[in-house]
Design a protein around this motif. Structure first.
Motif, PDB file in Angstrom:
ATOM      1  N   HIS A   1       0.821  -1.216   0.000  1.00 30.00           N
ATOM      2  CA  HIS A   1       0.000   0.000   0.000  1.00 30.00           C
ATOM      3  C   HIS A   1       0.856   1.268   0.000  1.00 30.00           C
ATOM      4  N   GLY A   2       2.144   1.099  -0.041  1.00 30.98           N
ATOM      5  CA  GLY A   2       3.039   2.252  -0.060  1.00 30.98           C
ATOM      6  C   GLY A   2       3.401   2.784   1.315  1.00 30.98           C
ATOM      7  N   LEU A   3       2.906   2.136   2.370  1.00 36.17           N
ATOM      8  CA  LEU A   3       3.229   2.577   3.724  1.00 36.17           C
ATOM      9  C   LEU A   3       4.545   1.960   4.185  1.00 36.17           C
ATOM     10  N   LEU A   4       5.197   2.642   5.099  1.00 37.74           N
ATOM     11  CA  LEU A   4       6.490   2.189   5.586  1.00 37.74           C
ATOM     12  C   LEU A   4       6.345   1.335   6.831  1.00 37.74           C
ATOM     13  N   ALA A   5       7.309   0.469   7.028  1.00 36.86           N
ATOM     14  CA  ALA A   5       7.404  -0.323   8.258  1.00 36.86           C
ATOM     15  C   ALA A   5       8.850  -0.246   8.734  1.00 36.86           C
ATOM     16  N   LEU A   6       9.030  -0.018  10.022  1.00 35.40           N
ATOM     17  CA  LEU A   6      10.357   0.056  10.605  1.00 35.40           C
ATOM     18  C   LEU A   6      10.631  -1.212  11.395  1.00 35.40           C
ATOM     19  N   ARG A   7      11.794  -1.817  11.155  1.00 38.39           N
ATOM     20  CA  ARG A   7      12.176  -3.020  11.883  1.00 38.39           C
ATOM     21  C   ARG A   7      13.407  -2.713  12.716  1.00 38.39           C
ATOM     22  N   SER A   8      13.355  -3.057  14.003  1.00 34.81           N
ATOM     23  CA  SER A   8      14.448  -2.722  14.913  1.00 34.81           C
ATOM     24  C   SER A   8      15.466  -3.852  14.984  1.00 34.81           C
ATOM     25  N   LEU A   9      16.585  -3.573  15.638  1.00 38.92           N
ATOM     26  CA  LEU A   9      17.641  -4.562  15.799  1.00 38.92           C
ATOM     27  C   LEU A   9      17.180  -5.748  16.634  1.00 38.92           C
ATOM     28  N   ASP A  10      16.231  -5.516  17.551  1.00 43.35           N
ATOM     29  CA  ASP A  10      15.766  -6.614  18.405  1.00 43.35           C
ATOM     30  C   ASP A  10      14.516  -7.295  17.862  1.00 43.35           C
ATOM     31  N   GLY A  11      14.173  -7.001  16.595  1.00 40.28           N
ATOM     32  CA  GLY A  11      13.077  -7.714  15.958  1.00 40.28           C
ATOM     33  C   GLY A  11      11.714  -7.063  16.048  1.00 40.28           C
ATOM     34  N   ARG A  12      11.578  -5.971  16.780  1.00 40.95           N
ATOM     35  CA  ARG A  12      10.289  -5.290  16.847  1.00 40.95           C
ATOM     36  C   ARG A  12       9.986  -4.574  15.538  1.00 40.95           C
ATOM     37  N   THR A  13       8.711  -4.367  15.264  1.00 41.81           N
ATOM     38  CA  THR A  13       8.296  -3.720  14.018  1.00 41.81           C
ATOM     39  C   THR A  13       7.231  -2.678  14.302  1.00 41.81           C
ATOM     40  N   ILE A  14       7.368  -1.540  13.653  1.00 39.33           N
ATOM     41  CA  ILE A  14       6.330  -0.503  13.676  1.00 39.33           C
ATOM     42  C   ILE A  14       5.788  -0.415  12.264  1.00 39.33           C
ATOM     43  N   GLU A  15       4.506  -0.709  12.100  1.00 46.64           N
ATOM     44  CA  GLU A  15       3.912  -0.799  10.764  1.00 46.64           C
ATOM     45  C   GLU A  15       3.031   0.404  10.449  1.00 46.64           C
ATOM     46  N   ALA A  16       2.638   0.493   9.175  1.00 47.18           N
ATOM     47  CA  ALA A  16       1.717   1.529   8.682  1.00 47.18           C
ATOM     48  C   ALA A  16       2.216   2.929   9.015  1.00 47.18           C
ATOM     49  N   VAL A  17       3.480   3.194   8.708  1.00 48.36           N
ATOM     50  CA  VAL A  17       4.079   4.505   8.942  1.00 48.36           C
ATOM     51  C   VAL A  17       3.948   5.350   7.681  1.00 48.36           C
ATOM     52  N   ASP A  18       3.359   6.530   7.812  1.00 46.93           N
ATOM     53  CA  ASP A  18       3.202   7.417   6.660  1.00 46.93           C
ATOM     54  C   ASP A  18       4.509   8.112   6.288  1.00 46.93           C
ATOM     55  N   LYS A  19       5.233   8.564   7.288  1.00 42.99           N
ATOM     56  CA  LYS A  19       6.428   9.359   7.029  1.00 42.99           C
ATOM     57  C   LYS A  19       7.437   9.150   8.148  1.00 42.99           C
ATOM     58  N   VAL A  20       8.706   9.122   7.786  1.00 45.36           N
ATOM     59  CA  VAL A  20       9.784   9.012   8.762  1.00 45.36           C
ATOM     60  C   VAL A  20      10.616  10.284   8.685  1.00 45.36           C
ATOM     61  N   VAL A  21      10.770  10.964   9.809  1.00 47.27           N
ATOM     62  CA  VAL A  21      11.607  12.160   9.881  1.00 47.27           C
ATOM     63  C   VAL A  21      12.893  11.776  10.597  1.00 47.27           C
ATOM     64  N   VAL A  22      13.986  11.803   9.892  1.00 48.15           N
ATOM     65  CA  VAL A  22      15.270  11.389  10.453  1.00 48.15           C
ATOM     66  C   VAL A  22      16.001  12.620  10.966  1.00 48.15           C
ATOM     67  N   VAL A  23      16.137  12.731  12.276  1.00 48.80           N
ATOM     68  CA  VAL A  23      16.811  13.869  12.890  1.00 48.80           C
ATOM     69  C   VAL A  23      18.263  13.469  13.135  1.00 48.80           C
ATOM     70  N   THR A  24      19.110  13.744  12.159  1.00 49.53           N
ATOM     71  CA  THR A  24      20.495  13.264  12.190  1.00 49.53           C
ATOM     72  C   THR A  24      21.505  14.350  12.514  1.00 49.53           C
ATOM     73  N   GLY A  25      21.024  15.555  12.817  1.00 43.23           N
ATOM     74  CA  GLY A  25      21.964  16.629  13.075  1.00 43.23           C
ATOM     75  C   GLY A  25      22.428  17.286  11.788  1.00 43.23           C
ATOM     76  N   PHE A  26      23.520  18.001  11.836  1.00 47.13           N
ATOM     77  CA  PHE A  26      23.979  18.747  10.670  1.00 47.13           C
ATOM     78  C   PHE A  26      25.490  18.932  10.780  1.00 47.13           C
ATOM     79  N   ARG A  27      26.056  19.452   9.747  1.00 46.46           N
ATOM     80  CA  ARG A  27      27.447  19.878   9.813  1.00 46.46           C
ATOM     81  C   ARG A  27      27.501  21.305   9.273  1.00 46.46           C
ATOM     82  N   PRO A  28      28.382  22.143   9.798  1.00 46.15           N
ATOM     83  CA  PRO A  28      28.404  23.554   9.398  1.00 46.15           C
ATOM     84  C   PRO A  28      28.887  23.735   7.967  1.00 46.15           C
TER      85      PRO A  28
END
Length: 213
Positions: free
Chosen positions: A48-75
């Motif tokens: 359906h085009g929705l995202l699913a996140l799978r963690s290192l310990d096997g957990r899953t978060i399903e039906a994710v519309d959007k993922v915002v990755v807050v990774t910081g920045f460099r100057p």
């Protein structure tokens, strides 16, 4: 959730405390669901085009519309390419400042007070201040920047005694932590002080309130 939402009404940075209280209200109202200690290993997309996140310990978060990755920045230092800068290869912060703000060692509450001496470069009278001085380190506080600028202004005015007299009193309540501190929480992390970090990174997912009656 420990001190996830900062110091609340006791936070010595009132705006930060108010923001934390609003976030907690959203969680309590069911508008935000907090998933603690979730380290994403894979991002997948269903039919359906929705995202699913799978963690290192096997957990899953399903039906994710959007993922915002807050990774910081460099100057962006490109416009300073003609100047003689002396930057740490990893953090892109001034050489003398880098070990004092390394997020693998320090949180924003344990950064040693610093000023013109640590912010100077081989180019005469050139200093990097504010967030740009921290390079890729995510632990900058505005209060730190104010003291940086005061020290630099004193140095430029020729008052070296004032420039060397760096005084910085950070708020004792609230929460701030570097990446390394989140990976290995300090023994007193549950104390709620400025240097305390939550037990692990937390993924916060947003959802619309239920319309079921």
């Amino acid at each position: 959730m420990g001190n996830t939402f900062g110091g609340g009404e006791a936070d010595q940075l009132p705006a930060r405390g108010a923001l934390g209280l609003r976030a907690k209200e959203a969680v309590d109202a069911g508008l935000v669901h907090v998933v603690a200690g979730f380290r994403t290993e894979a991002v997948e997309r269903d039919e359906h085009g929705l995202l699913a996140l799978r963690s290192l310990d096997g957990r899953t978060i399903e039906a994710v519309d959007k993922v915002v990755v807050v990774t910081g920045f460099r100057p962006d230092l490109s416009w300073l390419s003609e100047l003689r800068l002396e930057l740490d290869a990893t953090l892109q912060a001034p050489i003398a400042l880098a070990p004092l703000i390394d997020p693998n060692v320090h949180s924003c509450g344990t950064v040693y007070p610093h000023g013109a001496k640590e912010l100077a470069h081989p180019e005469p009278n050139v200093y990097l201040a504010g967030m740009k001085s921290y390079g890729r380190a995510p632990t900058f506080l505005a209060m730190t920047g104010y003291e940086q600028v005061r020290s630099i202004a004193a140095a430029l005015a020729g008052d070296h005694e004032a420039a060397d007299r760096v005084e910085l009193v950070l708020a004792e309540t609230g929460v701030c932590g570097g990446a390394g501190l989140f990976d290995e929480p300090a023994a007193d992390a549950s104390s709620g002080g400025c240097c305390g970090a939550p037990a692990g990174p937390e993924l916060i997912s947003l959802s619309a309130p239920s319309t079921d009656r």
